[in-house]
Design a protein around this motif. Sequence first.
Motif, PDB file in Angstrom:
ATOM      1  N   ASP A 117       9.133   0.923  14.841  1.00 51.02           N
ATOM      2  CA  ASP A 117       8.391   0.159  13.848  1.00 51.02           C
ATOM      3  C   ASP A 117       6.883   0.359  14.013  1.00 51.02           C
ATOM      4  OD1 ASP A 117      10.708  -0.922  12.795  1.00 51.02           O
ATOM      5  OD2 ASP A 117      10.617  -2.715  14.060  1.00 51.02           O
ATOM      6  N   TYR A 118       6.207   0.510  12.882  1.00 51.17           N
ATOM      7  CA  TYR A 118       4.755   0.623  12.840  1.00 51.17           C
ATOM      8  C   TYR A 118       4.264  -0.487  11.919  1.00 51.17           C
ATOM      9  CZ  TYR A 118       0.151   2.861  12.272  1.00 51.17           C
ATOM     10  OH  TYR A 118      -1.200   3.142  12.261  1.00 51.17           O
ATOM     11  N   LEU A 119       3.616  -1.508  12.485  1.00 52.58           N
ATOM     12  CA  LEU A 119       3.271  -2.724  11.758  1.00 52.58           C
ATOM     13  C   LEU A 119       1.949  -2.579  11.005  1.00 52.58           C
ATOM     14  CD1 LEU A 119       4.188  -5.363  14.487  1.00 52.58           C
ATOM     15  CD2 LEU A 119       5.587  -4.598  12.557  1.00 52.58           C
ATOM     16  N   ILE A 120       1.952  -3.049   9.761  1.00 51.38           N
ATOM     17  CA  ILE A 120       0.774  -2.971   8.897  1.00 51.38           C
ATOM     18  C   ILE A 120       0.384  -4.373   8.457  1.00 51.38           C
ATOM     19  CG2 ILE A 120      -0.159  -2.076   6.730  1.00 51.38           C
ATOM     20  CD1 ILE A 120       1.830   0.240   6.981  1.00 51.38           C
ATOM     21  N   GLU A 121      -0.874  -4.713   8.666  1.00 52.22           N
ATOM     22  CA  GLU A 121      -1.405  -6.032   8.298  1.00 52.22           C
ATOM     23  C   GLU A 121      -2.245  -5.918   7.039  1.00 52.22           C
ATOM     24  OE1 GLU A 121      -2.131 -10.195   8.914  1.00 52.22           O
ATOM     25  OE2 GLU A 121      -0.833  -8.851  10.039  1.00 52.22           O
ATOM     26  N   SER A 122      -2.036  -6.841   6.121  1.00 56.21           N
ATOM     27  CA  SER A 122      -2.844  -6.961   4.906  1.00 56.21           C
ATOM     28  C   SER A 122      -3.518  -8.320   4.908  1.00 56.21           C
ATOM     29  CB  SER A 122      -1.947  -6.834   3.664  1.00 56.21           C
ATOM     30  OG  SER A 122      -2.609  -7.298   2.507  1.00 56.21           O
ATOM     31  N   ARG A 123      -4.849  -8.315   4.813  1.00 60.69           N
ATOM     32  CA  ARG A 123      -5.550  -9.597   4.709  1.00 60.69           C
ATOM     33  C   ARG A 123      -6.628  -9.457   3.643  1.00 60.69           C
ATOM     34  NH1 ARG A 123      -5.365 -11.882   9.961  1.00 60.69           N
ATOM     35  NH2 ARG A 123      -3.460 -12.816   9.191  1.00 60.69           N
ATOM     36  N   SER A 124      -6.384 -10.087   2.501  1.00 62.23           N
ATOM     37  CA  SER A 124      -7.248  -9.927   1.336  1.00 62.23           C
ATOM     38  C   SER A 124      -8.220 -11.093   1.203  1.00 62.23           C
ATOM     39  CB  SER A 124      -6.398  -9.833   0.068  1.00 62.23           C
ATOM     40  OG  SER A 124      -5.655 -11.032  -0.126  1.00 62.23           O
ATOM     41  N   SER A 125      -9.261 -10.879   0.416  1.00 60.01           N
ATOM     42  CA  SER A 125     -10.173 -11.943   0.013  1.00 60.01           C
ATOM     43  C   SER A 125     -10.831 -11.531  -1.289  1.00 60.01           C
ATOM     44  CB  SER A 125     -11.225 -12.237   1.094  1.00 60.01           C
ATOM     45  OG  SER A 125     -12.004 -11.094   1.351  1.00 60.01           O
ATOM     46  N   SER A 126     -11.682 -12.391  -1.826  1.00 62.29           N
ATOM     47  CA  SER A 126     -12.268 -12.160  -3.139  1.00 62.29           C
ATOM     48  C   SER A 126     -13.753 -11.853  -3.047  1.00 62.29           C
ATOM     49  CB  SER A 126     -12.056 -13.377  -4.040  1.00 62.29           C
ATOM     50  OG  SER A 126     -10.677 -13.602  -4.255  1.00 62.29           O
ATOM     51  N   SER A 127     -14.199 -10.949  -3.911  1.00 58.32           N
ATOM     52  CA  SER A 127     -15.608 -10.581  -4.023  1.00 58.32           C
ATOM     53  C   SER A 127     -16.151 -11.179  -5.315  1.00 58.32           C
ATOM     54  CB  SER A 127     -15.751  -9.059  -4.038  1.00 58.32           C
ATOM     55  OG  SER A 127     -17.060  -8.667  -4.412  1.00 58.32           O
ATOM     56  N   TYR A 128     -17.135 -12.064  -5.192  1.00 52.79           N
ATOM     57  CA  TYR A 128     -17.647 -12.767  -6.368  1.00 52.79           C
ATOM     58  C   TYR A 128     -19.176 -12.851  -6.402  1.00 52.79           C
ATOM     59  CZ  TYR A 128     -17.823 -16.562  -2.928  1.00 52.79           C
ATOM     60  OH  TYR A 128     -18.067 -17.308  -1.801  1.00 52.79           O
ATOM     61  N   GLN A 129     -19.842 -12.336  -5.374  1.00 51.05           N
ATOM     62  CA  GLN A 129     -21.303 -12.437  -5.316  1.00 51.05           C
ATOM     63  C   GLN A 129     -22.002 -11.146  -5.727  1.00 51.05           C
ATOM     64  OE1 GLN A 129     -21.586 -13.787  -1.193  1.00 51.05           O
ATOM     65  NE2 GLN A 129     -22.075 -15.853  -1.918  1.00 51.05           N
ATOM     66  N   GLY A 130     -21.239 -10.148  -6.143  1.00 47.20           N
ATOM     67  CA  GLY A 130     -21.788  -8.861  -6.547  1.00 47.20           C
ATOM     68  C   GLY A 130     -20.655  -7.883  -6.770  1.00 47.20           C
ATOM     69  N   GLY A 131     -21.004  -6.603  -6.919  1.00 48.84           N
ATOM     70  CA  GLY A 131     -19.998  -5.596  -7.182  1.00 48.84           C
ATOM     71  C   GLY A 131     -19.216  -5.201  -5.943  1.00 48.84           C
ATOM     72  N   LEU A 132     -18.217  -4.357  -6.156  1.00 45.37           N
ATOM     73  CA  LEU A 132     -17.349  -3.934  -5.067  1.00 45.37           C
ATOM     74  C   LEU A 132     -18.120  -3.156  -4.006  1.00 45.37           C
ATOM     75  CD1 LEU A 132     -14.406  -3.873  -4.054  1.00 45.37           C
ATOM     76  CD2 LEU A 132     -14.109  -1.728  -5.317  1.00 45.37           C
ATOM     77  N   GLY A 133     -19.060  -2.313  -4.426  1.00 45.18           N
ATOM     78  CA  GLY A 133     -19.858  -1.558  -3.462  1.00 45.18           C
ATOM     79  C   GLY A 133     -20.643  -2.462  -2.537  1.00 45.18           C
ATOM     80  N   ARG A 134     -21.223  -3.515  -3.074  1.00 47.69           N
ATOM     81  CA  ARG A 134     -21.962  -4.474  -2.238  1.00 47.69           C
ATOM     82  C   ARG A 134     -21.033  -5.122  -1.227  1.00 47.69           C
ATOM     83  NH1 ARG A 134     -22.546  -9.794  -1.657  1.00 47.69           N
ATOM     84  NH2 ARG A 134     -24.592 -10.656  -1.056  1.00 47.69           N
ATOM     85  N   PHE A 135     -19.851  -5.525  -1.680  1.00 47.28           N
ATOM     86  CA  PHE A 135     -18.882  -6.147  -0.772  1.00 47.28           C
ATOM     87  C   PHE A 135     -18.546  -5.200   0.372  1.00 47.28           C
ATOM     88  CE2 PHE A 135     -14.717  -7.213   0.825  1.00 47.28           C
ATOM     89  CZ  PHE A 135     -14.686  -8.598   0.819  1.00 47.28           C
ATOM     90  N   MET A 136     -18.304  -3.953   0.046  1.00 48.75           N
ATOM     91  CA  MET A 136     -17.899  -2.989   1.065  1.00 48.75           C
ATOM     92  C   MET A 136     -19.032  -2.671   2.038  1.00 48.75           C
ATOM     93  SD  MET A 136     -15.567  -0.489  -1.345  1.00 48.75           S
ATOM     94  CE  MET A 136     -15.267   0.704  -0.027  1.00 48.75           C
ATOM     95  N   GLN A 137     -20.262  -2.791   1.583  1.00 48.15           N
ATOM     96  CA  GLN A 137     -21.406  -2.562   2.469  1.00 48.15           C
ATOM     97  C   GLN A 137     -21.517  -3.631   3.539  1.00 48.15           C
ATOM     98  OE1 GLN A 137     -23.770  -0.375   2.998  1.00 48.15           O
ATOM     99  NE2 GLN A 137     -24.018   0.893   1.181  1.00 48.15           N
ATOM    100  N   TYR A 138     -21.179  -4.878   3.185  1.00 50.26           N
ATOM    101  CA  TYR A 138     -21.515  -5.999   4.065  1.00 50.26           C
ATOM    102  C   TYR A 138     -20.315  -6.706   4.701  1.00 50.26           C
ATOM    103  CZ  TYR A 138     -26.171  -5.506   2.111  1.00 50.26           C
ATOM    104  OH  TYR A 138     -27.402  -5.006   1.733  1.00 50.26           O
ATOM    105  N   TYR A 139     -19.117  -6.397   4.260  1.00 49.66           N
ATOM    106  CA  TYR A 139     -17.978  -7.165   4.751  1.00 49.66           C
ATOM    107  C   TYR A 139     -17.016  -6.319   5.580  1.00 49.66           C
ATOM    108  CZ  TYR A 139     -19.656 -11.095   2.060  1.00 49.66           C
ATOM    109  OH  TYR A 139     -20.427 -12.124   1.587  1.00 49.66           O
ATOM    110  N   ASP A 140     -15.897  -6.904   5.959  1.00 49.80           N
ATOM    111  CA  ASP A 140     -15.055  -6.378   7.028  1.00 49.80           C
ATOM    112  C   ASP A 140     -13.618  -6.139   6.606  1.00 49.80           C
ATOM    113  OD1 ASP A 140     -17.007  -7.143   9.440  1.00 49.80           O
ATOM    114  OD2 ASP A 140     -16.843  -8.898   8.136  1.00 49.80           O
ATOM    115  N   ILE A 141     -12.939  -5.333   7.399  1.00 50.27           N
ATOM    116  CA  ILE A 141     -11.478  -5.364   7.465  1.00 50.27           C
ATOM    117  C   ILE A 141     -11.137  -6.452   8.479  1.00 50.27           C
ATOM    118  CG2 ILE A 141      -9.383  -4.093   8.014  1.00 50.27           C
ATOM    119  CD1 ILE A 141     -10.902  -1.525   7.441  1.00 50.27           C
ATOM    120  N   ILE A 142     -10.184  -7.296   8.125  1.00 48.38           N
ATOM    121  CA  ILE A 142      -9.894  -8.470   8.949  1.00 48.38           C
ATOM    122  C   ILE A 142      -8.607  -8.255   9.729  1.00 48.38           C
ATOM    123  CG2 ILE A 142      -9.550 -10.960   8.939  1.00 48.38           C
ATOM    124  CD1 ILE A 142     -10.917 -10.968   6.159  1.00 48.38           C
ATOM    125  N   GLY A 143      -8.670  -8.516  11.031  1.00 54.06           N
ATOM    126  CA  GLY A 143      -7.505  -8.390  11.894  1.00 54.06           C
ATOM    127  C   GLY A 143      -6.877  -9.738  12.199  1.00 54.06           C
TER     128      GLY A 143
END
Length: 263
Positions: A130-156
């Motif tokens: 088994d190879y376990l995959i985690e998905s942890r989503s959230s919402s971007s509402y303070q700007g565009g997707l590029g801005r979110f990706m510049q400043y935020y994280d992948i969550i473990g």
Amino acid sequence: MNVFGEEFYKLYEENQQHEFFVDYAIDLGDETFAVVEFLPVNSILNNCYKIAVEKARHTMDEGQNLQIRGQRKKVINQFKGIMAETAIHIYLHRRCDFPLEMIHRWDLERENFVDANNEYDLKITNNGVDYLIESRSSSSYQGGLGRFMQYYDIIGKYSNRRKSNEQVSDMYIRPVFQYVRRIMTQNEYFQAIGNTFADIRNDELKLYLVAVAGKDEMYGMNGYTKNMGQGQTVYQCIRIKDAHDISAVPVIYYKAMKERGLL
């Protein structure tokens, strides 16, 4: 497989000609990230909703921030998480070429939603490994997707007084719900959560798969812990721009399998 799994696979087979993803390139300065937008069909979204309603009946009223949630908010939160896992499930099959029989999603296989023992989001099983995959989503509402990706994280994994022993997964994928043509304050976003289903239906809230990190990266030199404004809850994280774009999923998987001596 449970009734939700039987329904999902039937619907997925019926929609095998549907194109579930659109590709985009997001400029993050030092490099460009390949991301995909998930284009679900209504029948599969309805499957997600049915699972969300059932899961919400058995989940704690306290959220990750240990604040009490109403039943509708629990259903919405569950729905978004299930929709994200569904997108990853289909991505693993359509874009990464993993056979469907190797891909498992716990919500489609669990006997009930009361017992959380051996819980996982998704996993790839090959020759009994088994190879376990985690998905942890959230919402971007303070700007565009590029801005979110510049400043935020992948969550473990996270820990708080209610959950102190969450298992470590092998891979972490970052889904992002992006509001379209809207920039909101936090209070405005909290008000907008109640309109989640309508916003998704009207293409005002879109789901993207944007980044991925392996276990060695999440808990390596670029990984770190943070609070994320969730009370006493502490998260393990890695910055999106310190990880990989979504196209790296099969590369990370096969690298891990080779290191385990399984390839």
